[in-house]
Design an enzyme around this catalytic site. Structure first.
Site, PDB file in Angstrom:
ATOM      1  N   ARG A 138       0.822  -1.209   0.000  1.00 31.97           N
ATOM      2  CA  ARG A 138       0.000   0.000   0.000  1.00 31.97           C
ATOM      3  C   ARG A 138       0.861   1.267   0.000  1.00 31.97           C
ATOM      4  O   ARG A 138       0.516   2.266  -0.636  1.00 31.97           O
ATOM      5  CB  ARG A 138      -0.953  -0.020   1.197  1.00 31.97           C
ATOM      6  CG  ARG A 138      -2.120  -0.961   0.984  1.00 31.97           C
ATOM      7  CD  ARG A 138      -2.969  -1.177   2.209  1.00 31.97           C
ATOM      8  NE  ARG A 138      -4.161  -1.955   1.864  1.00 31.97           N
ATOM      9  CZ  ARG A 138      -5.043  -2.411   2.720  1.00 31.97           C
ATOM     10  NH1 ARG A 138      -4.874  -2.171   4.019  1.00 31.97           N
ATOM     11  NH2 ARG A 138      -6.092  -3.104   2.321  1.00 31.97           N
ATOM     12  N   TYR A 177      -6.583  -0.864  -6.655  1.00 30.66           N
ATOM     13  CA  TYR A 177      -6.005  -2.087  -6.095  1.00 30.66           C
ATOM     14  C   TYR A 177      -5.308  -1.857  -4.763  1.00 30.66           C
ATOM     15  O   TYR A 177      -5.141  -0.738  -4.312  1.00 30.66           O
ATOM     16  CB  TYR A 177      -5.121  -2.814  -7.090  1.00 30.66           C
ATOM     17  CG  TYR A 177      -3.956  -2.112  -7.740  1.00 30.66           C
ATOM     18  CD1 TYR A 177      -3.353  -0.996  -7.224  1.00 30.66           C
ATOM     19  CD2 TYR A 177      -3.426  -2.643  -8.928  1.00 30.66           C
ATOM     20  CE1 TYR A 177      -2.270  -0.412  -7.839  1.00 30.66           C
ATOM     21  CE2 TYR A 177      -2.339  -2.069  -9.554  1.00 30.66           C
ATOM     22  CZ  TYR A 177      -1.760  -0.952  -9.009  1.00 30.66           C
ATOM     23  OH  TYR A 177      -0.688  -0.376  -9.625  1.00 30.66           O
ATOM     24  N   GLU A 178      -4.949  -2.982  -4.136  1.00 29.59           N
ATOM     25  CA  GLU A 178      -4.415  -3.010  -2.760  1.00 29.59           C
ATOM     26  C   GLU A 178      -5.395  -2.397  -1.753  1.00 29.59           C
ATOM     27  O   GLU A 178      -4.998  -1.758  -0.793  1.00 29.59           O
ATOM     28  CB  GLU A 178      -3.058  -2.308  -2.674  1.00 29.59           C
ATOM     29  CG  GLU A 178      -1.987  -2.914  -3.530  1.00 29.59           C
ATOM     30  CD  GLU A 178      -1.815  -4.412  -3.305  1.00 29.59           C
ATOM     31  OE1 GLU A 178      -2.126  -4.893  -2.205  1.00 29.59           O
ATOM     32  OE2 GLU A 178      -1.392  -5.099  -4.245  1.00 29.59           O
ATOM     33  N   GLY A 179      -6.676  -2.609  -1.992  1.00 29.08           N
ATOM     34  CA  GLY A 179      -7.717  -2.018  -1.153  1.00 29.08           C
ATOM     35  C   GLY A 179      -8.118  -0.679  -1.745  1.00 29.08           C
ATOM     36  O   GLY A 179      -7.313   0.245  -1.803  1.00 29.08           O
TER      37      GLY A 179
END
Length: 579
Positions: free
Chosen positions: A301, A437-439
């Protein structure tokens, strides 16, 4: 157009925001002396410009292609990756006991920043590998570390993260992939993995000699939801006890996603165990896989937040070059009616200065976050907790702002930005994935208001905003923004319902990120005015002033949205809203 590393601004951020000289006073990071830091920043900047950047356009146009189960990349990618591994760039921040250089995470961030500005799609390959190293270093057994880490650290092997499934999306707890213990035979003690994963970045390719997949799956009888997820290491090729490669594991890339951007990054649909013989090893404890994966995700992140900086820098450089070269119209109000380069026009100046100011502020926040991570690695618990609070800010605001800067870059080009030939559109297309992406950024903001605000009964967040407010006494707008963030944070913790917190989470996260970024820009401005980094003496005070006068005041205007609550959002039924 070519990429030129913004070395002076990077070094300023590394020295002032990450305070790397302080890190170098520790035994662990003693090698990070000024000469070493400058050599790394100069070296990776030159490497990125010379090896990765020339492949950026070809990668966008040619993309990754799946041919008979093998992912092919355009010419030049294999040679560039081989050079990257040979020169040791993948090992900068990894543990020395597994062949890494053991340097601060801050410098590893600089490696990825330069590579990503040069070629964002290509750089997703080392980003995922770095995350795999972190996860195995923290949660793997001694045997797994010895077997997998040396070649992951070098980059000879690459790593992936396998969470998402077609039916689950961001709801990881809904995954259905299974893992069954093997009782006897050659693979006794290991597990048969079965399932399908989607959106697996660099899940299949030929650049690395092996791919080490970290896969989330369920054991028989595991609890429902996230409490019943375990993590497994699943290599593309089986690894023998001596580290040599065995036969192909029972896994394959079913297809590649057709995407808006990052075309040279193969985004794979992966199938495990089609023939019932996909073998994996448990990493860490049973049903504790999500906690282990979060080690990888936190690193990812921050590095995805860096992608906002990366793509903004590339878009900025292209827009500056175009604006200086494109001649159109006389400057308004000038007695000279000859046409001038559009960089002379007030609105173009506004756009370019906004792009530059935002890019530098994102970079300042990135390296401040990285410095806190490094302090946490040295045992500073307060810094480690602060870093966790900063992660959703750099990921969410950094990637949203990267999209904004790339969009402004198209605007600077005018109509030429909307056609593919100039390359400006690629930056916008590439940037658009990073907030997802990545949350997603909504998940990042929710994480801030539901988890991070509550650290130590609110003391971690309160101390951060108190530091910003204290150091900005001579900047009323910034001090007021920090105080507003502190007040809203207290309201969210004490009085707001969960719906109200979530409804205001995105504007609140933006306010907080801008406050911290403005603080770091102010520190840079003061340092430059005191004689640090003479190369930036003319520009940094102006870009910092623009950020403090324009971006900070805009963020303050989000207070009403952050505190409005969820009532209006539910005035309409779902059918009325969709009708």
């Amino acid at each position: 157009m070519p990429y030129t590393a913004p070395t002076h601004d990077q070094l300023l951020a590394i020295n002032i925001c990450a305070e790397i000289e302080h890190l170098a006073q520790s035994e662990r990071f003693a090698a990070a002396e000024p000469d070493m830091v400058e050599a790394i920043v100069d070296g990776i900047g030159g490497f990125a410009a010379g090896e990765f950047a020339p492949l950026n356009r070809a990668g966008d146009l040619g993309g990754a292609k799946l041919e008979n189960g093998i992912v092919r990349l355009p010419d030049g990618f294999a040679e560039a990756y081989e050079a990257y591994v040979a020169q040791g760039w993948n090992a900068i921040g990894s543990p020395t006991e597994y062949g890494g250089q053991g340097l601060p995470f801050t410098l590893a961030c600089n490696v990825l920043e330069n590579l990503g500005s040069a070629n964002m799609a290509f750089t997703l390959l080392p980003i995922l590998s770095v995350g795999a190293v972190d996860a195995l270093a923290d949660h793997g057994s001694d045997a797994q570390k010895s077997l997998y880490l040396p070649k992951l650290v070098s980059g000879e092997w690459s790593g992936t993260m396998n969470l998402t499934e077609p039916q689950a999306g961001s709801d990881v707890g809904a995954l259905r992939s299974t893992a069954t213990l093997i009782a006897d035979g050659e693979h006794a003690g290991k597990y048969r993995i079965t399932g399908q994963k989607i959106y697996i970045t660099w899940g299949e390719h030929e650049l690395a000699r092996n791919i080490i997949h970290l896969v989330l799956a369920r054991l028989p009888g595991a609890p429902e939801g996230t409490r019943g997820i375990s993590l497994f290491v699943v290599p593309k090729y089986h690894v023998n006890a001596d580290g040599s490669l065995g036969g192909r594991n029972d896994l394959r890339c079913v297809s590649l996603e057709h995407k808006l951007g990052i075309n040279a990054s193969p985004t794979c649909v992966m199938s495990y165990g089609d023939n019932g013989e996909c073998i994996g090893e448990l990493v860490g404890a049973e049903n504790r896989g999500l906690a282990a994966m979060f080690t990888m995700m936190n690193s990812a992140r921050i590095n995805v937040g860096s992608q906002g900086v990366q793509i903004a820098e590339r878009a900025l450089q292209q827009a500056m070059h175009y604006a200086a070269d494109r001649v159109q119209s006389a400057r308004a109000g000038s007695p000279d009616r000859h046409s001038v380069a559009i960089i002379e026009h007030p609105d173009v100046r506004r756009m370019l200065l906004r792009m530059k100011s935002l890019t530098e502020a994102m970079r300042a926040l990135l390296y401040y976050t990285a410095g806190q991570v490094d302090r946490g690695a040295l045992g500073d618990e307060a810094a480690a907790r602060r870093a966790e609070v900063l992660v959703p800010m750099i990921k969410a605001w950094g990637t949203d702002t990267g999209v904004e800067v790339a969009s402004i870059g198209i605007q600077v080009h005018g109509g030429m930005g909307f056609v593919e030939e100039t390359g400006a559109a690629q930056h916008y297309r590439d940037a658009r994935i990073a907030p997802i992406y990545e949350g997603t950024n909504g998940i990042q903001a929710a994480d801030l208001v539901t988890r991070k605000l509550g650290f130590e009964d609110g003391a971690v967040f309160a101390a951060l905003m108190a530091d910003v407010a204290r150091d900005s006494a001579d900047e009323p707008a910034l001090q007021a923004l920090a105080n507003a963030c502190a007040d809203i944070g207290q309201w969210m913790r004490s009085d707001a319902s969960l719906d109200d917190r979530l409804a205001g989470s995105v504007p609140f996260c933006t306010m907080c990120a801008v406050a911290v970024a403005g603080w770091q820009m102010l520190k840079q401005k003061r340092a430059v005015e005191a004689g640090h980094s003479p190369a930036l003496a003319a520009t940094k005070p102006v870009t910092a002033r623009f950020f403090l006068d324009h971006i900070v005041t805009e963020a303050a205007g989000l207070k009403a949205s952050a505190t409005a609550g969820a009532g209006l959002l539910y005035e309409l039924t779902a059918d009325q809203l969709a009708g």
